[in-house]
Scaffold this motif. Structure first.
Motif, PDB file in Angstrom:
ATOM      1  N   THR A  84       0.829  -1.204   0.000  1.00 28.53           N
ATOM      2  CA  THR A  84       0.000   0.000   0.000  1.00 28.53           C
ATOM      3  C   THR A  84       0.862   1.253   0.000  1.00 28.53           C
ATOM      4  O   THR A  84       0.597   2.210  -0.738  1.00 28.53           O
ATOM      5  N   LYS A  85       1.920   1.257   0.812  1.00 32.00           N
ATOM      6  CA  LYS A  85       2.815   2.412   0.870  1.00 32.00           C
ATOM      7  C   LYS A  85       3.626   2.552  -0.405  1.00 32.00           C
ATOM      8  O   LYS A  85       3.840   3.660  -0.910  1.00 32.00           O
ATOM      9  N   GLY A  88       1.605   4.163  -3.038  1.00 35.04           N
ATOM     10  CA  GLY A  88       0.983   5.413  -2.647  1.00 35.04           C
ATOM     11  C   GLY A  88      -0.481   5.301  -2.298  1.00 35.04           C
ATOM     12  O   GLY A  88      -1.200   6.314  -2.282  1.00 35.04           O
ATOM     13  N   ASP A  90      -1.682   4.589   0.545  1.00 32.03           N
ATOM     14  CA  ASP A  90      -1.931   4.977   1.927  1.00 32.03           C
ATOM     15  C   ASP A  90      -2.256   6.458   2.070  1.00 32.03           C
ATOM     16  O   ASP A  90      -2.635   6.912   3.147  1.00 32.03           O
ATOM     17  N   LYS A  91      -2.118   7.218   0.994  1.00 30.15           N
ATOM     18  CA  LYS A  91      -2.385   8.654   1.037  1.00 30.15           C
ATOM     19  C   LYS A  91      -3.877   8.915   0.853  1.00 30.15           C
ATOM     20  O   LYS A  91      -4.634   8.046   0.409  1.00 30.15           O
ATOM     21  N   SER A  92      -4.285  10.120   1.187  1.00 32.35           N
ATOM     22  CA  SER A  92      -5.693  10.486   1.041  1.00 32.35           C
ATOM     23  C   SER A  92      -6.059  10.531  -0.449  1.00 32.35           C
ATOM     24  O   SER A  92      -5.184  10.720  -1.303  1.00 32.35           O
ATOM     25  N   GLU A  95      -4.702  13.631  -2.194  1.00 31.72           N
ATOM     26  CA  GLU A  95      -3.263  13.561  -2.455  1.00 31.72           C
ATOM     27  C   GLU A  95      -2.971  12.622  -3.620  1.00 31.72           C
ATOM     28  O   GLU A  95      -2.107  12.915  -4.471  1.00 31.72           O
ATOM     29  N   GLN A  96      -3.664  11.495  -3.646  1.00 33.44           N
ATOM     30  CA  GLN A  96      -3.460  10.554  -4.750  1.00 33.44           C
ATOM     31  C   GLN A  96      -3.834  11.185  -6.083  1.00 33.44           C
ATOM     32  O   GLN A  96      -3.143  11.008  -7.082  1.00 33.44           O
ATOM     33  N   TYR A  97      -4.933  11.958  -6.076  1.00 31.46           N
ATOM     34  CA  TYR A  97      -5.349  12.608  -7.321  1.00 31.46           C
ATOM     35  C   TYR A  97      -4.323  13.633  -7.780  1.00 31.46           C
ATOM     36  O   TYR A  97      -3.969  13.689  -8.962  1.00 31.46           O
ATOM     37  N   ASN A  99      -1.143  13.753  -7.130  1.00 30.56           N
ATOM     38  CA  ASN A  99       0.044  13.056  -7.640  1.00 30.56           C
ATOM     39  C   ASN A  99      -0.212  12.466  -9.019  1.00 30.56           C
ATOM     40  O   ASN A  99       0.637  12.529  -9.909  1.00 30.56           O
ATOM     41  N   TRP A 100      -1.425  11.907  -9.171  1.00 36.49           N
ATOM     42  CA  TRP A 100      -1.758  11.275 -10.455  1.00 36.49           C
ATOM     43  C   TRP A 100      -1.874  12.303 -11.570  1.00 36.49           C
ATOM     44  O   TRP A 100      -1.300  12.126 -12.648  1.00 36.49           O
TER      45      TRP A 100
END
Length: 347
Positions: A84-85, A88, A90-92, A95-97, A99-100
């Motif tokens: 999971t870590k 990525g 494990d992030k909210s 935050e994932q969006y 980064n993506w």
């Protein structure tokens, strides 16, 4: 009136005309700039909204990406946490969006859960086949669709017109996979003219492998283009400017090309832009049927195996292609009919 006054009056008239002409030119330029800016802003807003839908839809789909990566095993909590870590997860969601979408803007769609490789590399291996398939299907659609629509319009009310209408209606109602099976049975099995499976090698061999899939993909859209072309041309034939051109003694080919087809091309272009997304989406069925290694078949596999990064990338590419092509069509239409940019188009 003295000659000097006459000359001065003429000079003022010329200046007035030049000023009026300049104002009209600047007004047209301003309207055109506003038209283009509006389309570009609309493109950006649509892509942003689409990116939100594409990314966050993952959170409503059942399935855990971490457990998929550890499939076939009984993972411990520590192993799930590590994976999971690593990805990525494990992030909210926000935050994932971020980064993506930041990666997407740089051509990085993340890593494939299925292939354990960068999604960009996976897509680049498959994308050429799909682009070639769609391009060949677009050629068939343009040539056969326009030809059928023009012939039907020129022969309107006669047997040829009715035959084309009936044929196009039948083609539009047949699913692409049924057309694919019929083409394989006739041209691959019975006649042996074309191969029925695989993508072939780049070059002539690839072209031979893509003829039947492109026909299966494009025939239903040929029917749509033919009907739109026929309807649009029939509408132009009864316009006053066409009747005037005919009464002036212009030849029929000249009237059709310069006054009918030119004015009828705008709705044809509009429908053609919409077809791009249809071709990309429909290609998945055709690619599966003919065993082509394109992004359509990759999408089906990725959905089945819960490879979310690949699914998101393919859907986003389809959305970008659809919105971009339609924006380009919108920008081309004022060049064909300036009344669109001026806001004075009438039907």
């Amino acid at each position: 009136m003295p000659q000097s006054q006459t000359s001065e009056t003429a000079t003022r008239a010329v200046r007035l005309r030049e000023t009026s002409s300049g104002q009209r030119g600047s007004g047209t330029a301003a309207r055109t700039a506003k038209f283009i800016a509006g389309r570009v802003v609309g493109l950006a807003a649509t892509l942003f909204a689409a990116s939100l839908v594409v990314f966050f839809s993952r959170f409503v789909v059942p399935g855990d990406p971490a457990r998929f990566l550890l499939r076939g095993r009984s993972p411990s909590k520590e192993a799930i946490a590590e994976v999971t870590k690593q990805y990525g997860l494990d992030k909210s969601p926000v935050e994932q969006y971020l980064n993506w979408i930041g990666g997407v803007l740089h051509g990085d769609f993340g890593r494939s859960l299925q292939y354990r490789d960068a999604v960009s590399n996976v897509l680049l291996d498959r994308l050429p086949v799909t682009l070639q398939l769609v391009a060949l299907a677009a050629v068939f659609i343009t040539v056969f669709g326009l030809a059928a629509g023009i012939i039907a319009s020129l022969r309107r009310g006669r047997f040829t017109d009715r035959a084309i209408l009936i044929s196009s209606t039948a083609l539009g109602a047949i699913p692409s996979f049924v057309i694919a099976i019929l083409l394989i049975a006739l041209f691959a099995v019975q006649l042996g003219w074309f191969p029925s499976f695989g993508s072939g090698d780049p070059g002539i061999d690839r072209f031979g492998h893509l003829v039947l899939p492109a026909l299966a993909l494009g025939l239903a859209f040929v029917a749509l283009i033919a009907r739109v072309t026929r309807s649009s041309m029939n509408e132009q034939f009864v316009r006053e400017h066409v009747e005037v051109a005919t009464s002036r003694g212009l030849t029929k080919p000249s009237v059709v090309l310069r006054h009918v087809l030119r004015n009828a091309i705008s709705p044809i272009l509009l429908v053609s832009g919409v077809l791009v997304a249809g071709l990309l989406v429909s290609s998945s069925i055709v690619e599966q049927t003919f065993g082509l290694s394109g992004i359509g078949s990759l999408l089906v596999q990725s959905v089945d195996r819960l490879d979310f990064p690949v699914v998101q990338a393919i859907v986003m590419i389809v959305v970008i292609a659809f919105v971009t092509v339609n924006t380009i069509v919108d920008l081309l239409q004022p060049l064909i009919d300036p009344r669109i940019a001026a806001g004075t188009e009438t039907r």
